[in-house]
Design a protein around this motif. Structure first.
Motif, short mmCIF file in Angstrom:
data_model
loop_
_atom_site.label_atom_id
_atom_site.label_comp_id
_atom_site.label_asym_id
_atom_site.label_seq_id
_atom_site.Cartn_x
_atom_site.Cartn_y
_atom_site.Cartn_z
N ALA A 147 19.71 4.09 75.87
CA ALA A 147 19.63 4.94 74.67
C ALA A 147 20.43 4.36 73.52
O ALA A 147 21.41 3.63 73.74
N VAL A 148 19.99 4.65 72.30
CA VAL A 148 20.78 4.33 71.11
C VAL A 148 20.99 5.62 70.33
O VAL A 148 20.20 6.56 70.45
N GLU A 149 22.05 5.63 69.53
CA GLU A 149 22.41 6.85 68.80
C GLU A 149 22.47 6.57 67.30
O GLU A 149 23.12 5.61 66.87
N LEU A 150 21.77 7.40 66.54
CA LEU A 150 21.88 7.36 65.07
C LEU A 150 22.83 8.49 64.70
O LEU A 150 22.49 9.66 64.78
N GLN A 151 24.03 8.10 64.31
CA GLN A 151 25.06 9.11 64.06
C GLN A 151 25.02 9.61 62.63
O GLN A 151 24.65 8.90 61.71
N ASN A 184 24.26 8.06 58.30
CA ASN A 184 24.69 8.91 57.19
C ASN A 184 23.82 10.14 56.95
O ASN A 184 23.77 10.66 55.84
N PHE A 185 23.10 10.57 57.96
CA PHE A 185 22.24 11.76 57.89
C PHE A 185 21.03 11.58 56.96
O PHE A 185 20.39 12.56 56.60
N THR A 186 20.74 10.33 56.52
CA THR A 186 19.59 10.16 55.62
C THR A 186 18.45 9.39 56.30
O THR A 186 18.67 8.61 57.23
N ARG A 187 17.24 9.63 55.80
CA ARG A 187 16.05 9.00 56.35
C ARG A 187 16.10 7.48 56.15
O ARG A 187 15.82 6.71 57.05
N THR A 188 16.48 7.06 54.93
CA THR A 188 16.52 5.63 54.60
C THR A 188 17.48 4.88 55.51
O THR A 188 17.13 3.83 56.06
N GLU A 189 18.69 5.42 55.67
CA GLU A 189 19.67 4.71 56.49
C GLU A 189 19.32 4.80 57.98
O GLU A 189 19.57 3.86 58.74
N GLY A 190 18.70 5.91 58.37
CA GLY A 190 18.25 6.03 59.77
C GLY A 190 17.24 4.93 60.08
O GLY A 190 17.28 4.29 61.13
N LYS A 191 16.34 4.69 59.13
CA LYS A 191 15.33 3.65 59.31
C LYS A 191 15.98 2.27 59.40
O LYS A 191 15.68 1.48 60.30
N LEU A 206 15.24 5.35 74.47
CA LEU A 206 15.53 6.68 73.93
C LEU A 206 16.41 6.58 72.69
O LEU A 206 17.36 5.78 72.65
N VAL A 207 16.08 7.40 71.69
CA VAL A 207 16.92 7.51 70.48
C VAL A 207 17.47 8.93 70.42
O VAL A 207 16.70 9.89 70.54
N PHE A 208 18.78 9.07 70.27
CA PHE A 208 19.34 10.38 69.93
C PHE A 208 19.79 10.30 68.48
O PHE A 208 20.73 9.58 68.14
N ALA A 209 19.09 11.01 67.60
CA ALA A 209 19.43 11.03 66.17
C ALA A 209 20.14 12.34 65.86
O ALA A 209 19.64 13.41 66.23
N HIS A 210 21.27 12.26 65.17
CA HIS A 210 22.05 13.46 64.88
C HIS A 210 21.36 14.40 63.89
O HIS A 210 21.88 15.48 63.63
N ASN A 211 20.28 13.95 63.25
CA ASN A 211 19.45 14.92 62.51
C ASN A 211 18.00 14.44 62.41
O ASN A 211 17.69 13.28 62.74
N ASP A 212 17.14 15.36 61.99
CA ASP A 212 15.70 15.06 61.91
C ASP A 212 15.44 13.90 60.96
O ASP A 212 14.60 13.03 61.25
#
Ligand code: AHR
Length: 305
Positions: A147-151, A184-191, A206-212
């Motif tokens: 798994a990786v995590e997008l914090q 940083n909770f943003t779509r651009t940085e998540g990408k 698996l990805v666990f992202a801290h927000n949608d």
């Protein structure tokens, strides 16, 4: 303050106007947009409020500046959603010295002195992380998932707590967290972060992202890399805003733990009580649910945000 002119304490608050300064985190996500709308739609003149609203663009120094300006203006109440957990004591002491009550919404401060604020209204972020992790274990334990995590924003309460809750829940399973980085909770940085992960590892399950929003950014990166989100790489997120729920219903996200952004009504009620000198609860926990793909299809038509 104007609110005391009629003697306070009564139910005739309709004749009193409460001036309230609200310092918002920013406009980083769909969740934040829904939260801002809830606050602006509730703290209206018809409801007895004079709302002064400012957007801190995810910067603590902007929030501190806004709070100082509300203190100078002598508002009746200050409310804010702290971008990060630490570093608030000095400005909160200034508010206390000016006898202006402070209400925290959404995110907590990490302060030893609880007298610096009246109440904290918001979700249990550790529980949200745990709910996400419990579901991952239920579905995928035994498959040796990487798994990786997008914090979320570094140092923000939901980042710290969701990470902890998820880590606690998967401990003891064979799901391995191989990397974590802030988006940083943003779509651009998540990408962007997901693109980096996909370049670095070819075996992410698996990805666990801290927000949608970050999860939606990850979907774009996964598709661009020629993989199928929700199938080749499973995705779990937090928030349950409309775009996230749509991606869940479409099979691109596998599970979403809700974080309810509609905090305006609770804030209005607590602000009125605080100004009237009534006792308020120190901690108001907002209840959250969770959705799998079937539940998202059912809930989507009535989703408000
Ligand atoms: O503090 C709540 C979090 O902040 C939400 O989960 C996220 O979307 C927002 O940016």
């Amino acid at each position: 303050p104007q609110a005391e002119e009629n003697g306070g304490g009564g139910d005739d608050a309709a004749t009193e106007t409460i001036s309230i300064g609200f310092s918002q985190v920013g406009a980083e996500s769909g969740w934040r947009a829904a939260n801002t709308k809830s606050i602006q739609d509730t703290l209206t003149a018809e409801n007895g409020f004079d709302l002064k609203f400012s957007d801190a663009q995810q910067k603590q120094e902007n929030q501190i500046q806004a709070i100082r300006s509300y203190i100078q203006q002598g508002v009746d109440v200050i409310a804010f959603s702290p971008v990060v957990e630490t570093g608030w004591d000095a400005v909160l002491e200034e508010a206390k010295a000016a006898s202006i009550p402070v209400i925290l919404t959404d995110r907590a401060v990490d302060s030893e002195d609880e007298s610096l604020y009246e109440s904290f209204i918001g979700s249990d972020f550790v529980l949200e992380g745990e709910m996400a992790g419990d579901w991952a274990v239920e579905q995928y334990d035994g498959e040796g998932f990487k798994a990786v995590e997008l914090q979320g924003t570094t140092g923000a309460a939901p980042m710290i707590d969701r990470q902890q809750g998820f880590a606690d829940a998967i401990a003891g399973s064979d799901i391995e967290m191989i990397d974590s980085q802030t988006g940083n909770f943003t779509r651009t940085e998540g990408k962007q972060v997901m693109e980096g992960f996909l370049q670095k590892y070819d075996d992410i399950d698996l990805v666990f992202a801290h927000n949608d929003d970050m999860g939606l950014g990850a979907i774009e990166a996964i598709e661009a890399a020629g993989k199928v989100p929700g199938k080749d790489i499973k995705i779990i997120t937090v928030d349950a805003v409309k775009d996230g729920m749509q991606a869940l219903a479409d099979g691109k996200i596998n599970y979403i733990v809700e974080c309810n952004p509609l905090l305006g009504p609770d804030l209005a009620e607590i602000a009125k009580k605080v100004v009237a000198g009534e006792e308020v609860q120190k901690r108001i926990v907002v209840e959250d649910q969770a959705f799998d793909q079937e539940a998202a299809k059912e809930a989507l038509p009535d989703r408000q945000y």
